[in-house]
Design an enzyme around this catalytic site. Structure first.
Site, short mmCIF file in Angstrom:
data_model
loop_
_atom_site.label_atom_id
_atom_site.label_comp_id
_atom_site.label_asym_id
_atom_site.label_seq_id
_atom_site.Cartn_x
_atom_site.Cartn_y
_atom_site.Cartn_z
N ARG A 9 -6.54 4.10 18.35
CA ARG A 9 -6.04 5.41 18.78
C ARG A 9 -6.67 5.93 20.07
O ARG A 9 -6.00 6.56 20.88
CB ARG A 9 -6.26 6.44 17.67
N CYS A 35 -3.11 11.27 9.76
CA CYS A 35 -2.08 12.07 9.08
C CYS A 35 -2.23 13.57 9.34
O CYS A 35 -1.26 14.27 9.57
CB CYS A 35 -2.07 11.78 7.59
N VAL A 79 1.24 3.58 2.33
CA VAL A 79 2.02 3.78 3.56
C VAL A 79 3.07 2.69 3.70
O VAL A 79 4.23 2.96 4.04
CB VAL A 79 1.08 3.82 4.79
N GLY A 131 0.82 -1.21 0.00
CA GLY A 131 0.00 0.00 0.00
C GLY A 131 0.85 1.26 0.00
O GLY A 131 2.08 1.21 0.05
N HIS A 163 -0.33 17.05 2.63
CA HIS A 163 -1.50 17.69 3.25
C HIS A 163 -1.13 19.11 3.68
O HIS A 163 -0.03 19.35 4.21
CB HIS A 163 -1.92 16.93 4.52
N SER A 171 -3.73 10.75 -1.62
CA SER A 171 -2.97 9.59 -1.13
C SER A 171 -3.36 9.22 0.30
O SER A 171 -3.17 8.08 0.71
CB SER A 171 -1.46 9.84 -1.21
N GLY A 172 -3.93 10.16 1.03
CA GLY A 172 -4.41 9.89 2.38
C GLY A 172 -5.55 8.88 2.38
O GLY A 172 -5.88 8.31 3.41
N LYS A 190 -11.70 13.08 14.65
CA LYS A 190 -10.41 12.46 14.97
C LYS A 190 -9.37 13.54 15.26
O LYS A 190 -8.59 13.43 16.22
CB LYS A 190 -9.91 11.60 13.80
N SER A 231 -1.81 -10.33 -3.00
CA SER A 231 -0.46 -9.85 -3.36
C SER A 231 0.63 -10.90 -3.19
O SER A 231 1.81 -10.59 -3.38
CB SER A 231 -0.09 -8.63 -2.50
N1 LIG Z 1 -2.29 7.33 3.49
C1 LIG Z 1 -2.12 8.09 4.56
O1 LIG Z 1 -1.75 9.29 4.49
C2 LIG Z 1 -2.36 7.52 5.90
C3 LIG Z 1 -2.01 8.27 7.01
C4 LIG Z 1 -2.23 7.77 8.27
C5 LIG Z 1 -2.80 6.53 8.39
N2 LIG Z 1 -3.15 5.81 7.30
C6 LIG Z 1 -3.74 4.49 7.50
O2 LIG Z 1 -2.84 3.49 7.06
C7 LIG Z 1 -3.56 2.37 6.57
C8 LIG Z 1 -3.12 2.03 5.16
O3 LIG Z 1 -3.31 3.13 4.31
P1 LIG Z 1 -2.76 3.17 2.81
O4 LIG Z 1 -2.97 4.55 2.38
O5 LIG Z 1 -1.41 2.55 2.70
O6 LIG Z 1 -3.83 2.18 2.07
P2 LIG Z 1 -3.66 1.40 0.69
O7 LIG Z 1 -2.73 2.11 -0.22
O8 LIG Z 1 -5.06 1.16 0.22
O9 LIG Z 1 -3.00 0.00 1.10
C9 LIG Z 1 -3.66 -0.94 1.92
C10 LIG Z 1 -2.69 -2.06 2.26
O10 LIG Z 1 -3.37 -2.96 3.15
C11 LIG Z 1 -3.26 -4.28 2.64
N3 LIG Z 1 -4.44 -5.09 3.01
C12 LIG Z 1 -5.73 -4.82 2.76
N4 LIG Z 1 -6.51 -5.84 3.23
C13 LIG Z 1 -5.67 -6.74 3.80
C14 LIG Z 1 -5.85 -7.99 4.45
N5 LIG Z 1 -7.07 -8.53 4.63
N6 LIG Z 1 -4.75 -8.65 4.91
C15 LIG Z 1 -3.52 -8.14 4.74
N7 LIG Z 1 -3.28 -6.95 4.12
C16 LIG Z 1 -4.35 -6.26 3.66
C17 LIG Z 1 -3.21 -4.09 1.14
O11 LIG Z 1 -2.69 -5.26 0.55
P3 LIG Z 1 -3.11 -5.70 -0.96
O12 LIG Z 1 -2.28 -4.85 -1.88
O13 LIG Z 1 -2.72 -7.14 -0.98
O14 LIG Z 1 -4.57 -5.46 -1.08
C18 LIG Z 1 -2.25 -2.90 1.06
O15 LIG Z 1 -0.93 -3.33 1.23
C19 LIG Z 1 -5.04 2.75 6.71
O16 LIG Z 1 -5.51 2.25 7.94
C20 LIG Z 1 -5.00 4.24 6.73
O17 LIG Z 1 -6.13 4.79 7.40
C21 LIG Z 1 -2.93 6.27 6.06
#
Ligand SMILES: NC(=O)c1ccc[n+]([C@@H]2O[C@H](COP(=O)([O-])OP(=O)(O)OC[C@H]3O[C@@H](n4cnc5c(N)ncnc54)[C@H](OP(=O)(O)O)[C@@H]3O)[C@@H](O)[C@H]2O)c1
Length: 344
Positions: free
Chosen positions: A99, A130, A14, A12, A242, A160-161, A214, A40
């Site tokens: 959290r 974030c 992050v 993903g 952001h 991207s968030g 939040k 994956s």
């Molecule tokens: N993006 C930000 O700025 C940000 C900031 C703070 C917190 N977060 C939090 O961080 C988390 C991830 O965000 P992201 O932006 O990286 O999301 P993303 O790009 O959609 O990636 C999601 C990741 O989770 C994996 N995943 C989904 N379902 C799964 C499962 N059942 N078992 C194992 N792995 C699984 C996906 O794997 P596959 O590729 O195999 O589907 C992928 O690696 C979220 O909780 C989000 O709220 C994000």
């Protein structure tokens, strides 16, 4: 001998950033494993100059893992973090699942590093949202000087968030507009290309969104429960970075010049504030950087002891991956965990 680190959600937005930052900062890891969903399995992730084959979370044995960087969404975290923690790995979780749990510290190391010590109750530490992370990095040094009473913040949050699918949606919608194709909307409730959407996460009973709630609750938990905060969170057609327009009311007097000096010396902050064309930071310039940038520092004469600022950061780094890795470094530097292999 170093630590064994697992990155869950490694494919993903992050997770990929986590692998990059672990390599960049020479995190003391002997072994790093990349985990994601079964979809994956066997795909490849870059880790420094190496390539890691992705393994499936559901079949992985965490018995010899020391630190698990969890970034696979709230539902996965609710189910898996306690199981992984029970195997003796410290889980540093990026989702919103833990959290507000009183037994789970919510940590931004520049602000409340001491809270890390509370991890042992559940073996889980939470990373904030974030938009909260960059905000509290900027607020903390000002709060220490002049005591914050109230904050009014409007966010300009990149796609991207909302994960990698959201980035794809901005790209495909933008392309569709230029090629006169139909603009398709899946991830966002309205078109995001050439638009802004005043809605992030679900709606709550009082009309605010969960993202806004939040920011308020997490700022209180990390910085000070007495701070009043109201937010309007807006999604903008920016890929990464952001931005936040922040208005602060203090109990004690503080001038813009004083605030600029305090922020210049504060950990994690970088002040770029020239009162001229281009003398401020935009999200595009924050991409790939670790700092929380602060610009447009000025007094707000409409209230006693008021200041306004513009705060920008790479949401995938300080807002997520970097902050999680800094928490891991804090655990290690304070000798709060020991590598299992070393202990054996
Ligand atoms: N993006 C930000 O700025 C940000 C900031 C703070 C917190 N977060 C939090 O961080 C988390 C991830 O965000 P992201 O932006 O990286 O999301 P993303 O790009 O959609 O990636 C999601 C990741 O989770 C994996 N995943 C989904 N379902 C799964 C499962 N059942 N078992 C194992 N792995 C699984 C996906 O794997 P596959 O590729 O195999 O589907 C992928 O690696 C979220 O909780 C989000 O709220 C994000």
């Amino acid at each position: 001998m170093g630590y064994k680190v697992a990155v869950v959600g490694a494919t993903g937005n992050v997770g990929r950033e986590m692998l990059g930052i672990l390599a960049e900062r020479s995190f003391p890891a002997d072994e790093v494993v990349a985990l994601a969903s079964r979809r994956s399995l066997g795909t490849e992730c870059t880790f420094g100059d190496r390539t890691l084959k992705v393994k499936a979370l559901e079949h992985y044995d965490f018995a010899d893992v020391d630190i698990c960087l969890m970034s696979a969404g709230g539902a996965v975290s609710k189910e898996w973090s306690p199981r992984i923690a029970a195997k003796g790995a410290v889980v540093i979780d990026n989702s919103s699942a833990w959290r507000m749990d009183p037994d789970v510290p919510l940590v931004v190391p520049e602000v409340n590093a001491d809270a890390v010590a509370g991890f042992a109750k559940k073996n889980i530490i939470a990373n904030p949202n974030c938009s909260t992370a960059q905000l509290v990095v900027a607020l903390k040094p000002l709060h220490d000087r002049a005591k914050i009473k109230r904050v009014v913040v409007a966010t300009y949050q990149s796609v991207s968030g909302a994960g990698k699918d959201a980035m794809d949606e901005l790209f495909s919608q933008t392309k569709a507009v230029f090629t006169l194709d139909e603009v398709q909307t899946k991830k966002f409730s309205k078109r995001i290309a050439f638009n802004v959407i005043p809605h992030i996460d679900t709606f709550m009973e009082d009309g605010s969104t969960r993202e806004e709630w939040k920011m308020m609750m997490e700022t209180k938990k990390i910085l000070d429960p007495k701070i009043k905060l109201t937010a309007t969170c807006v999604r903008v057609p920016v890929f990464v970075g952001h931005s936040e327009a922040v208005n602060i009311e203090f109990e004690n007097p503080i001038t813009a010049d004083e605030a600029r000096e305090i922020l210049r010396a504060a950990p994690g902050c970088l002040v770029i504030d020239k009162r001229e064309d281009g003398g401020y930071v935009t999200p595009y310039e924050s991409v790939g950087e670790d700092a929380t940038y602060i610009s447009r520092i000025r007094e707000d004469a409409t209230v006693d002891n008021g200041l306004s600022l513009w705060v920008v950061s790479d949401n995938l780094r300080k807002g997520a991956a970097l902050n999680a890795i800094q928490i891991g470094e804090t655990l290690i530097n304070r000798k709060l965990i020991q590598a299992k292999k070393k202990a054996a």
